[in-house]
Motif scaffolding. Structure first.
Motif, PDB file in Angstrom:
ATOM      1  N   GLY A 159      -2.105 -26.223 -31.733  1.00 15.47           N
ATOM      2  CA  GLY A 159      -0.668 -26.010 -31.641  1.00 15.47           C
ATOM      3  C   GLY A 159       0.123 -26.529 -32.819  1.00 15.47           C
ATOM      4  O   GLY A 159       1.341 -26.341 -32.873  1.00 15.47           O
ATOM      5  N   GLN A 160      -0.543 -27.163 -33.798  1.00 16.74           N
ATOM      6  CA  GLN A 160       0.167 -27.701 -34.952  1.00 16.74           C
ATOM      7  C   GLN A 160      -0.236 -26.967 -36.228  1.00 16.74           C
ATOM      8  O   GLN A 160      -1.394 -26.584 -36.392  1.00 16.74           O
ATOM      9  N   ASP A 161       0.736 -26.770 -37.113  1.00 17.31           N
ATOM     10  CA  ASP A 161       0.503 -26.165 -38.430  1.00 17.31           C
ATOM     11  C   ASP A 161      -0.165 -24.797 -38.331  1.00 17.31           C
ATOM     12  O   ASP A 161      -1.038 -24.454 -39.130  1.00 17.31           O
ATOM     13  N   GLY A 162       0.226 -24.017 -37.327  1.00 19.00           N
ATOM     14  CA  GLY A 162      -0.304 -22.667 -37.197  1.00 19.00           C
ATOM     15  C   GLY A 162      -1.579 -22.542 -36.397  1.00 19.00           C
ATOM     16  O   GLY A 162      -2.076 -21.424 -36.206  1.00 19.00           O
ATOM     17  N   ALA A 163      -2.154 -23.653 -35.963  1.00 16.56           N
ATOM     18  CA  ALA A 163      -3.384 -23.597 -35.160  1.00 16.56           C
ATOM     19  C   ALA A 163      -3.062 -23.097 -33.757  1.00 16.56           C
ATOM     20  O   ALA A 163      -1.969 -23.302 -33.226  1.00 16.56           O
ATOM     21  N   GLY A 164      -4.028 -22.435 -33.141  1.00 23.80           N
ATOM     22  CA  GLY A 164      -3.845 -21.935 -31.790  1.00 23.80           C
ATOM     23  C   GLY A 164      -3.809 -23.056 -30.762  1.00 23.80           C
ATOM     24  O   GLY A 164      -4.191 -24.203 -31.054  1.00 23.80           O
ATOM     25  N   THR A 165      -3.369 -22.729 -29.588  1.00 21.99           N
ATOM     26  CA  THR A 165      -3.373 -23.685 -28.481  1.00 21.99           C
ATOM     27  C   THR A 165      -4.566 -23.388 -27.570  1.00 21.99           C
ATOM     28  O   THR A 165      -5.228 -22.357 -27.697  1.00 21.99           O
ATOM     29  N   LEU A 166      -4.833 -24.314 -26.662  1.00 20.04           N
ATOM     30  CA  LEU A 166      -5.983 -24.184 -25.774  1.00 20.04           C
ATOM     31  C   LEU A 166      -5.548 -23.841 -24.358  1.00 20.04           C
ATOM     32  O   LEU A 166      -4.487 -24.263 -23.909  1.00 20.04           O
ATOM     33  N   ARG A 167      -6.378 -23.056 -23.684  1.00 20.41           N
ATOM     34  CA  ARG A 167      -6.135 -22.749 -22.274  1.00 20.41           C
ATOM     35  C   ARG A 167      -7.379 -23.104 -21.484  1.00 20.41           C
ATOM     36  O   ARG A 167      -8.442 -22.517 -21.665  1.00 20.41           O
ATOM     37  N   GLN A 168      -7.231 -24.079 -20.596  1.00 16.72           N
ATOM     38  CA  GLN A 168      -8.350 -24.505 -19.769  1.00 16.72           C
ATOM     39  C   GLN A 168      -8.619 -23.485 -18.665  1.00 16.72           C
ATOM     40  O   GLN A 168      -7.715 -22.815 -18.174  1.00 16.72           O
ATOM     41  N   GLY A 169      -9.884 -23.355 -18.278  1.00 21.19           N
ATOM     42  CA  GLY A 169     -10.240 -22.437 -17.190  1.00 21.19           C
ATOM     43  C   GLY A 169     -10.226 -20.983 -17.596  1.00 21.19           C
ATOM     44  O   GLY A 169     -10.058 -20.093 -16.762  1.00 21.19           O
ATOM     45  N   ALA A 170     -10.397 -20.705 -18.896  1.00 20.88           N
ATOM     46  CA  ALA A 170     -10.401 -19.327 -19.386  1.00 20.88           C
ATOM     47  C   ALA A 170     -11.352 -19.220 -20.567  1.00 20.88           C
ATOM     48  O   ALA A 170     -11.680 -20.218 -21.222  1.00 20.88           O
ATOM     49  N   LEU A 171     -11.818 -17.999 -20.826  1.00 25.02           N
ATOM     50  CA  LEU A 171     -12.668 -17.715 -21.974  1.00 25.02           C
ATOM     51  C   LEU A 171     -12.129 -16.501 -22.708  1.00 25.02           C
ATOM     52  O   LEU A 171     -11.552 -15.596 -22.093  1.00 25.02           O
ATOM     53  N   GLU A 172     -12.315 -16.474 -24.032  1.00 25.13           N
ATOM     54  CA  GLU A 172     -11.898 -15.326 -24.830  1.00 25.13           C
ATOM     55  C   GLU A 172     -13.006 -14.284 -24.824  1.00 25.13           C
ATOM     56  O   GLU A 172     -14.152 -14.581 -25.177  1.00 25.13           O
ATOM     57  N   SER A 173     -12.685 -13.085 -24.432  1.00 24.04           N
ATOM     58  CA  SER A 173     -13.676 -12.014 -24.420  1.00 24.04           C
ATOM     59  C   SER A 173     -13.837 -11.423 -25.814  1.00 24.04           C
ATOM     60  O   SER A 173     -13.071 -11.734 -26.734  1.00 24.04           O
ATOM     61  N   SER A 174     -14.834 -10.570 -25.982  1.00 21.66           N
ATOM     62  CA  SER A 174     -15.043  -9.873 -27.248  1.00 21.66           C
ATOM     63  C   SER A 174     -13.833  -8.992 -27.554  1.00 21.66           C
ATOM     64  O   SER A 174     -13.174  -8.478 -26.647  1.00 21.66           O
ATOM     65  N   ASN A 175     -13.519  -8.822 -28.848  1.00 25.84           N
ATOM     66  CA  ASN A 175     -12.408  -7.942 -29.219  1.00 25.84           C
ATOM     67  C   ASN A 175     -12.884  -6.516 -29.517  1.00 25.84           C
ATOM     68  O   ASN A 175     -12.178  -5.739 -30.154  1.00 25.84           O
ATOM     69  N   VAL A 176     -14.077  -6.183 -29.041  1.00 23.17           N
ATOM     70  CA  VAL A 176     -14.631  -4.837 -29.219  1.00 23.17           C
ATOM     71  C   VAL A 176     -14.019  -3.887 -28.197  1.00 23.17           C
ATOM     72  O   VAL A 176     -13.999  -4.181 -26.999  1.00 23.17           O
ATOM     73  N   SER A 177     -13.523  -2.741 -28.682  1.00 25.99           N
ATOM     74  CA  SER A 177     -13.045  -1.676 -27.813  1.00 25.99           C
ATOM     75  C   SER A 177     -14.154  -0.641 -27.690  1.00 25.99           C
ATOM     76  O   SER A 177     -14.518   0.010 -28.676  1.00 25.99           O
ATOM     77  N   THR A 178     -14.700  -0.483 -26.491  1.00 19.33           N
ATOM     78  CA  THR A 178     -15.804   0.451 -26.284  1.00 19.33           C
ATOM     79  C   THR A 178     -15.416   1.867 -26.674  1.00 19.33           C
ATOM     80  O   THR A 178     -16.202   2.589 -27.315  1.00 19.33           O
ATOM     81  N   VAL A 179     -14.216   2.273 -26.317  1.00 23.77           N
ATOM     82  CA  VAL A 179     -13.761   3.634 -26.621  1.00 23.77           C
ATOM     83  C   VAL A 179     -13.705   3.843 -28.133  1.00 23.77           C
ATOM     84  O   VAL A 179     -14.185   4.856 -28.657  1.00 23.77           O
ATOM     85  N   GLN A 180     -13.128   2.889 -28.848  1.00 19.35           N
ATOM     86  CA  GLN A 180     -13.021   3.002 -30.304  1.00 19.35           C
ATOM     87  C   GLN A 180     -14.403   3.073 -30.947  1.00 19.35           C
ATOM     88  O   GLN A 180     -14.630   3.877 -31.864  1.00 19.35           O
ATOM     89  N   GLU A 181     -15.339   2.226 -30.487  1.00 21.09           N
ATOM     90  CA  GLU A 181     -16.677   2.218 -31.074  1.00 21.09           C
ATOM     91  C   GLU A 181     -17.410   3.531 -30.803  1.00 21.09           C
ATOM     92  O   GLU A 181     -18.119   4.044 -31.678  1.00 21.09           O
ATOM     93  N   LEU A 182     -17.233   4.094 -29.615  1.00 25.80           N
ATOM     94  CA  LEU A 182     -17.896   5.362 -29.299  1.00 25.80           C
ATOM     95  C   LEU A 182     -17.342   6.495 -30.161  1.00 25.80           C
ATOM     96  O   LEU A 182     -18.098   7.363 -30.614  1.00 25.80           O
ATOM     97  N   VAL A 183     -16.026   6.494 -30.389  1.00 23.19           N
ATOM     98  CA  VAL A 183     -15.430   7.515 -31.258  1.00 23.19           C
ATOM     99  C   VAL A 183     -15.982   7.391 -32.672  1.00 23.19           C
ATOM    100  O   VAL A 183     -16.353   8.393 -33.314  1.00 23.19           O
ATOM    101  N   GLU A 184     -16.072   6.159 -33.181  1.00 21.56           N
ATOM    102  CA  GLU A 184     -16.596   5.950 -34.524  1.00 21.56           C
ATOM    103  C   GLU A 184     -18.089   6.283 -34.600  1.00 21.56           C
ATOM    104  O   GLU A 184     -18.569   6.757 -35.629  1.00 21.56           O
ATOM    105  N   MET A 185     -18.810   6.064 -33.506  1.00 15.82           N
ATOM    106  CA  MET A 185     -20.223   6.408 -33.480  1.00 15.82           C
ATOM    107  C   MET A 185     -20.420   7.920 -33.590  1.00 15.82           C
ATOM    108  O   MET A 185     -21.285   8.397 -34.342  1.00 15.82           O
ATOM    109  N   ILE A 186     -19.617   8.689 -32.847  1.00 18.52           N
ATOM    110  CA  ILE A 186     -19.698  10.151 -32.916  1.00 18.52           C
ATOM    111  C   ILE A 186     -19.324  10.639 -34.313  1.00 18.52           C
ATOM    112  O   ILE A 186     -19.977  11.525 -34.881  1.00 18.52           O
TER     113      ILE A 186
END
Length: 261
Positions: free
Chosen positions: A207-234
């Motif tokens: 939370g200081q000098d531009g750093a992110g803050t923390l949230r207890q009881g949560a996890l960050e998921s992958s930032n992969v979009s399945t739809v976007q990746e499938l379009v790029e795969m095709i």
């Protein structure tokens, strides 16, 4: 001179690298804190037998050049460090970073690695560790018998002990930030290493000098979009097929030239 066969082959090689990046993204769609990769293409050297503006006789000059491209190559794979969505787990030892930064992890060889994966556990000494048993830095030990653990948005870790009403502070989690996080080297196990391209780690409180803050009881998921990746795969598959057809056509043309000479 570069032939059409060589140019098309460079396209196949580059597209194969792109497909590998897409495949890795899709494989890690459920990996905590994973950041998707993107292949960056650049043109190869041009063959310029005649440059634009060259003398064309008398006082005339060529308005355009006679340049032929020699293909394409992958300059690198860029890691996209966009924020992934947060998933509530209600687990007191799960911590997600909202914003910029990484957790610092101590490796067995004494060096440090960095991670966005905040699915922490307690080892036999009560210390916060990763799923692989690596200690979080700075080291934080939870007193034995603690009834509840609280991790504040600023990283302060406290625990309530039996027979006590007031929580006891056990330490504070720090956030490491980099000028160029895309320059970090992935090591597996959701870990990254500092490189000359990433710059040195800048440690600070959440939370200081531009750093992110923390949230207890949560996890960050992958930032992969399945739809976007499938379009790029095709798209990649179609481009690969076209380059393969160019190779076939170039072979037919070469065969015809040989037969008629």
């Amino acid at each position: 001179m570069t032939s059409a066969l060589q140019i098309a082959r460079s396209g196949l090689d580059a597209l194969d690298q792109r497909m590998k990046a897409i495949s890795n993204n899709l494989a890690n769609v459920s990996t905590t804190g994973f950041k998707r990769d993107r292949a960056a293409f650049v043109t190869m050297m041009y063959e310029d037998p005649r440059q634009a503006g060259a003398p064309a006789g008398a006082d005339n000059r060529y308005a355009t050049g006679l340049g032929t491209g020699t293909g394409v190559r992958v300059a690198g794979t860029e890691r996209i460090h966009a924020q992934g969505s947060l998933i509530n787990t209600d687990n007191a030892l799960d911590v997600a970073i909202e914003g910029d930064g990484f957790f610092t992890i101590a490796l067995p060889d004494g060096t440090e690695a960095f991670s966005r994966d905040g699915s922490f556990k307690l080892n036999a000494e009560g210390e916060l560790v990763t799923n692989s048993g690596l200690r979080v830095q700075p080291a934080i030990a939870i007193p034995q018998g603690a009834r509840s653990i609280t991790i504040a948005p600023d990283g302060t870790v406290s625990a309530v002990l039996p027979g006590q009403a007031q929580p006891v502070e056990a330490g504070q989690l720090q956030i490491a930030r980099f000028l160029n996080p895309a320059g970090l080297a992935p090591q597996g196990d959701n870990l990254y290493r500092e490189t000359a391209a990433s710059g040195p780690a800048q440690q600070g409180a959440p939370g200081q000098d531009g750093a992110g803050t923390l949230r207890q009881g949560a996890l960050e998921s992958s930032n992969v979009s399945t739809v976007q990746e499938l379009v790029e795969m095709i798209e990649t598959q179609r481009a690969y097929e076209i380059n393969a057809k160019v190779i076939s056509a170039a072979e037919d043309m070469s065969r015809t030239i040989i037969q008629n000479t």
